[in-house]
Design a protein around this motif. Structure first.
Motif, PDB file in Angstrom:
ATOM      1  N   VAL A  96       0.824  -1.211   0.000  1.00 36.24           N
ATOM      2  CA  VAL A  96       0.000   0.000   0.000  1.00 36.24           C
ATOM      3  C   VAL A  96       0.858   1.261   0.000  1.00 36.24           C
ATOM      4  CG1 VAL A  96      -1.852  -1.203   1.199  1.00 36.24           C
ATOM      5  CG2 VAL A  96      -0.161   0.063   2.528  1.00 36.24           C
ATOM      6  N   SER A  97       2.159   1.100   0.216  1.00 32.21           N
ATOM      7  CA  SER A  97       3.072   2.244   0.184  1.00 32.21           C
ATOM      8  C   SER A  97       4.438   1.767  -0.287  1.00 32.21           C
ATOM      9  CB  SER A  97       3.188   2.884   1.573  1.00 32.21           C
ATOM     10  OG  SER A  97       3.999   2.094   2.429  1.00 32.21           O
ATOM     11  N   GLU A  98       5.370   2.697  -0.407  1.00 36.62           N
ATOM     12  CA  GLU A  98       6.731   2.342  -0.813  1.00 36.62           C
ATOM     13  C   GLU A  98       7.614   2.000   0.379  1.00 36.62           C
ATOM     14  OE1 GLU A  98       8.237   5.503  -3.190  1.00 36.62           O
ATOM     15  OE2 GLU A  98       6.823   5.173  -4.847  1.00 36.62           O
ATOM     16  N   GLN A  99       7.058   2.047   1.573  1.00 33.37           N
ATOM     17  CA  GLN A  99       7.832   1.747   2.781  1.00 33.37           C
ATOM     18  C   GLN A  99       7.828   0.241   3.035  1.00 33.37           C
ATOM     19  OE1 GLN A  99       5.803   4.901   5.336  1.00 33.37           O
ATOM     20  NE2 GLN A  99       7.914   5.090   6.035  1.00 33.37           N
ATOM     21  N   THR A 100       8.573  -0.463   2.222  1.00 34.46           N
ATOM     22  CA  THR A 100       8.703  -1.910   2.357  1.00 34.46           C
ATOM     23  C   THR A 100      10.184  -2.274   2.379  1.00 34.46           C
ATOM     24  OG1 THR A 100       8.650  -2.242  -0.041  1.00 34.46           O
ATOM     25  CG2 THR A 100       6.538  -2.311   1.121  1.00 34.46           C
ATOM     26  N   GLY A 101      10.466  -3.479   2.841  1.00 32.14           N
ATOM     27  CA  GLY A 101      11.851  -3.949   2.846  1.00 32.14           C
ATOM     28  C   GLY A 101      12.774  -3.033   3.619  1.00 32.14           C
ATOM     29  N   ASP A 102      13.878  -2.635   2.989  1.00 28.75           N
ATOM     30  CA  ASP A 102      14.869  -1.777   3.643  1.00 28.75           C
ATOM     31  C   ASP A 102      14.332  -0.380   3.926  1.00 28.75           C
ATOM     32  OD1 ASP A 102      16.644  -3.871   3.544  1.00 28.75           O
ATOM     33  OD2 ASP A 102      17.589  -3.210   1.674  1.00 28.75           O
ATOM     34  N   ALA A 103      13.298   0.034   3.199  1.00 25.89           N
ATOM     35  CA  ALA A 103      12.727   1.368   3.411  1.00 25.89           C
ATOM     36  C   ALA A 103      11.774   1.403   4.604  1.00 25.89           C
ATOM     37  CB  ALA A 103      11.987   1.825   2.152  1.00 25.89           C
ATOM     38  N   TYR A 104      11.548   0.254   5.206  1.00 33.69           N
ATOM     39  CA  TYR A 104      10.616   0.180   6.332  1.00 33.69           C
ATOM     40  C   TYR A 104      11.335   0.584   7.620  1.00 33.69           C
ATOM     41  CZ  TYR A 104       6.564  -1.688   8.883  1.00 33.69           C
ATOM     42  OH  TYR A 104       5.441  -1.824   9.657  1.00 33.69           O
ATOM     43  N   PRO A 105      10.692   1.366   8.482  1.00 30.97           N
ATOM     44  CA  PRO A 105      11.351   1.791   9.726  1.00 30.97           C
ATOM     45  C   PRO A 105      11.601   0.615  10.661  1.00 30.97           C
ATOM     46  CG  PRO A 105       9.033   2.419   9.731  1.00 30.97           C
ATOM     47  CD  PRO A 105       9.331   1.934   8.354  1.00 30.97           C
ATOM     48  N   ILE A 120       3.603 -10.066  13.175  1.00 29.75           N
ATOM     49  CA  ILE A 120       2.732  -8.989  12.693  1.00 29.75           C
ATOM     50  C   ILE A 120       3.544  -7.927  11.966  1.00 29.75           C
ATOM     51  CG2 ILE A 120       1.255  -7.075  13.427  1.00 29.75           C
ATOM     52  CD1 ILE A 120       0.208  -8.897  15.655  1.00 29.75           C
ATOM     53  N   VAL A 121       4.662  -7.533  12.550  1.00 29.91           N
ATOM     54  CA  VAL A 121       5.498  -6.503  11.930  1.00 29.91           C
ATOM     55  C   VAL A 121       6.074  -7.002  10.603  1.00 29.91           C
ATOM     56  CG1 VAL A 121       7.641  -5.188  12.173  1.00 29.91           C
ATOM     57  CG2 VAL A 121       6.029  -5.303  14.075  1.00 29.91           C
ATOM     58  N   THR A 131       5.892  -6.245   4.702  1.00 24.08           N
ATOM     59  CA  THR A 131       5.606  -6.699   3.337  1.00 24.08           C
ATOM     60  C   THR A 131       4.539  -5.832   2.682  1.00 24.08           C
ATOM     61  OG1 THR A 131       6.159  -8.980   3.943  1.00 24.08           O
ATOM     62  CG2 THR A 131       4.852  -8.665   1.949  1.00 24.08           C
ATOM     63  N   LEU A 132       3.555  -5.426   3.476  1.00 24.71           N
ATOM     64  CA  LEU A 132       2.449  -4.625   2.947  1.00 24.71           C
ATOM     65  C   LEU A 132       2.781  -3.141   2.841  1.00 24.71           C
ATOM     66  CD1 LEU A 132      -0.620  -6.197   4.768  1.00 24.71           C
ATOM     67  CD2 LEU A 132      -0.240  -6.101   2.304  1.00 24.71           C
ATOM     68  N   GLY A 133       3.842  -2.716   3.525  1.00 21.77           N
ATOM     69  CA  GLY A 133       4.162  -1.298   3.533  1.00 21.77           C
ATOM     70  C   GLY A 133       3.284  -0.499   4.473  1.00 21.77           C
TER      71      GLY A 133
END
Length: 419
Positions: A234-243, A255-256, A261-263
């Motif tokens: 749902v966003s670009e905050q996935t993988g390494d871009a995730y906080p 859960i996290v 995976t979902l962003g």
């Protein structure tokens, strides 16, 4: 170093060989798609699944509880012997005519060469037509007792991750039998999407992403049911871009991982006041008392939230609240009980059965098993023992608690079970 490189190289060759093997597998249309095929299709492995993917043994057609046009098949082909008997029966015409295979109703009806209320299911001379034709030519044999037992389904890829709506990817389904044999049966697999607002799948196994989020596509073949996760962040905050999110339990960790995976980035930790209100409503269905709020806010312990959850789980209100929820989820309603005289008692029994299990912290899978796998008679119980035992639950004075029964048979006896 050399040994490590050798192992990696061997792994690459092994995986490549497996991939090539899967790609080289002949499909049913390749094996049996010609009218003069020398190989006989299997009744269990090919004919019944084909009737399934073409909808012939579905609930809207011959798989309904009453059948269609004096022709009834088991729903989705679970009863091989019954289905074979129906297909070779002569009472209603030659559904399988071994002397003149092309005159079989099993070929004439679905190709609309004869009037068919189920409309066109496949075309004459198509691979489906020829597969059935070859089965009839080879004696229309029921091989369900001699074919190897089902082992597992393998779907490739095992999960689908998309980057934008409109993208598509085709699934490949391979069945593995217990004798070690395997076959590409994508063409004979039924597919279903759990949420078509996120992903749709066609009869060929091509999945198209239609919206952001995650769902599953389900593949059905023989005794196999295989879910395939489908995701569009749902966003670009996935993988390494995730906080970096701190987790304190295994459940939080899982859960996290899913949110990553979902962003989806979780909200900030709520205040103590918000936490107490939410957890009280969630677990007991009631708001905390003013004195309880003050005590909780004045508590400086770092583990007070965990302690509060444990306290609420031990309250009577927790068992009562979640029993009510589970009764709603499972359809407990006096109006849905079959017996007009004892329907209120039956609804109360239903509640008692679940309440006891929630209160004693029985695992949810066991509660579900006790309902889904419920039988009227308990193990080793004959009819007279069953009748006597059930009557004890309906006594006006000192009835035997219904929760003592191993399972909860009212679930399958309710009037709305088919809705």
């Amino acid at each position: 170093m050399i040994q490590s490189f050798t192992i990696r190289l061997a792994t690459v060759f092994f995986c490549t060989a497996l991939s090539a093997q899967a790609e080289s597998m002949q499909t049913p249309s390749q094996r049996f798609g010609q009218a003069d095929s020398s190989e006989a299709p299997s009744f269990r492995q090919h004919i019944i699944p084909l009737l399934g993917v073409r909808g012939c043994n579905g609930r809207e057609c011959h798989g309904s509880f009453a059948g269609k046009g004096d022709f009834q098949l088991s729903l989705f082909g679970y009863d091989f012997d019954k289905d074979h008997a129906e297909l070779v029966a002569k009472d209603e015409g030659p559904r399988t005519d071994k002397d003149a295979p092309k005159q079989s109703l099993l070929l004439l009806k679905p190709t609309m060469q004869e009037k068919h209320r189920g409309k066109l299911r496949f075309k004459k001379d198509s691979w489906e037509y020829n597969l059935i034709l070859n089965w009839i030519k080879n004696g229309a044999v029921n091989d369900s007792k001699t074919t190897p037992e089902f082992d597992r389904l393998e779907v490739k890829p095992s999960a689908l991750h998309f980057s934008k709506t409109g993208e598509s990817q085709k699934l490949q389904v391979i069945v593995h039998w217990q004798d070690g044999s395997s076959e590409d049966i994508t063409e004979l697999t039924r597919f279903r999407s759990n949420d078509e607002s996120i992903a749709v799948v066609n009869e060929d196994g091509v999945v198209t992403i239609t919206g952001k989020g995650d769902t599953h596509v389900i593949a059905f073949y023989d005794n196999g049911v295989q879910p395939i996760p489908v995701t569009l962040p749902v966003s670009e905050q996935t993988g390494d871009a995730y906080p970096n999110i701190t987790t304190t339990t295994k459940v939080d960790e899982l859960i996290v991982a899913k949110l990553r995976t979902l962003g989806v980035v979780p909200s900030e930790v709520c205040s103590d006041e918000e936490f107490l209100r939410r957890v009280s409503l969630d677990l007991t269905g009631s708001l905390p008392l003013p004195s309880e709020i003050r005590t909780f806010l004045n508590n400086k312990s770092k583990t007070k939230r965990i302690e509060k959850v444990e306290e609420l789980l031990g309250r009577t209100g927790y068992a009562a609240w979640w029993t009510t929820k589970l009764c709603d989820f499972t359809g407990n309603n006096p109006q849905n009980q079959n017996d007009p005289v004892f329907r209120d008692d039956m609804a109360r029994h239903w509640y008692q059965w679940i309440y006891h299990r929630v209160k004693t912290n029985e695992p949810y899978d066991k509660i579900a098993e006790g309902m889904i796998m419920a039988t009227s008679r308990q193990k080793g119980e004959d009819f007279m023992q069953f009748a006597k035992g059930m009557s004890q639950h309906f006594k006006k004075e000192e009835p035997v608690p219904f929760h003592t029964r191993e399972s909860m048979p009212y679930y399958w006896a309710r009037r709305n079970v088919r809705q």
